[in-house]
Enzyme design. Sequence first.
Site, mmCIF file in Angstrom:
data_model
loop_
_atom_site.group_PDB
_atom_site.id
_atom_site.type_symbol
_atom_site.label_atom_id
_atom_site.label_comp_id
_atom_site.label_asym_id
_atom_site.label_seq_id
_atom_site.Cartn_x
_atom_site.Cartn_y
_atom_site.Cartn_z
ATOM 1 N N ASP A 70 36.520 43.612 44.925
ATOM 2 C CA ASP A 70 36.285 43.788 43.487
ATOM 3 C C ASP A 70 37.000 42.732 42.637
ATOM 4 O OD1 ASP A 70 34.472 45.913 43.243
ATOM 5 O OD2 ASP A 70 36.055 47.439 43.339
ATOM 6 N N ARG A 95 42.446 48.486 44.537
ATOM 7 C CA ARG A 95 42.429 47.321 43.651
ATOM 8 C C ARG A 95 43.826 46.855 43.228
ATOM 9 N NH1 ARG A 95 37.920 46.705 39.180
ATOM 10 N NH2 ARG A 95 38.668 44.580 39.546
ATOM 11 N N HIS A 169 34.408 52.521 32.083
ATOM 12 C CA HIS A 169 35.228 51.527 31.375
ATOM 13 C C HIS A 169 34.615 51.346 29.985
ATOM 14 C CE1 HIS A 169 36.951 49.078 35.022
ATOM 15 N NE2 HIS A 169 37.932 49.735 34.448
ATOM 16 N N CYS A 263 32.172 42.366 33.040
ATOM 17 C CA CYS A 263 33.182 42.660 34.081
ATOM 18 C C CYS A 263 33.584 41.403 34.831
ATOM 19 C CB CYS A 263 32.637 43.663 35.095
ATOM 20 S SG CYS A 263 32.103 45.207 34.393
#
Length: 269
Positions: A70, A95, A169, A263
């Site tokens: 990610d 993450r 988000h 993103c």
Amino acid sequence: MSESRVRRPRRFLVCEPRHFAVQYAINPWMNPDRPVDVDLAQEQWQALIGAYRAHGHTVESVEPVPGLPDMVFSANAAFVVDGRVFGSLFHAAERRPESVHYDTWFKAAGYDVHRPESVSEGEGDLVWTGRYVLAGTGFRTTREAHREAQEFLGHPVIGLTLVDPYFYHLDTALFVLDDDNVCYYPEAFSAGSREVLRRLFPDAVLATREDAMAFGLNSVSDGRNVFIAPRAEALAGALADHGYVPVPVDLSEFHKAGGGIKCCTQEIR
Ligand code: ARG
């Protein structure tokens, strides 16, 4: 009317999707049984970088790290205003190791990084409007991190509660068009937060669920050009009616991880 919209050149930080994959599920979009096409992801990502450069923006990149699939979502690594870097503390254990690699990049580029004590996912939930910060909470970034960001940055931080897990988000439900206006999907927010947004931005461009599910709110605007997912057709039309210039860029492979254009893009201010 588009003559009146002014582009401001930006400085973006990105991370190549060399090691991109969906190996775990930390949002409803992710399914590790559904493979991603890494070659296609690379092509799509290169097209985004090409579009930024073609529109006069500066793009710098962090070296991707194997085992951090990610890491391509550079927006989550920090929130930078006035050269002050508010780093990240990721919600998911998977993450958390990304932070040190981004911090190394920032340090080498001459920035000090503030490491938050509470979960905070950078520009995923902290959005700069030009005058203050809109800050999402509900799924990832905490209220405590909003307080920490305000203390560190010295800019007002306005908390907004997200209520739909598909829009986990803030940057999946809202983006800033320019210093005066934003675009958002109202149903992603609690009733009180919707009212706050209505008061702050009475002329906002509103998106439908279809636009939002197509990652249309995960867009990047330079004040004139709006880099936007091509499937968010209704929204692109509405933006054009408001004088903005939609620039379609398809990041469909990244949608499988719950990410899109914004993103993959962090702005350094
Ligand atoms: N798979 C990533 C996660 O769930 C996607 C992050 C998307 N980034 C964003 N700024 N919305 O954390």
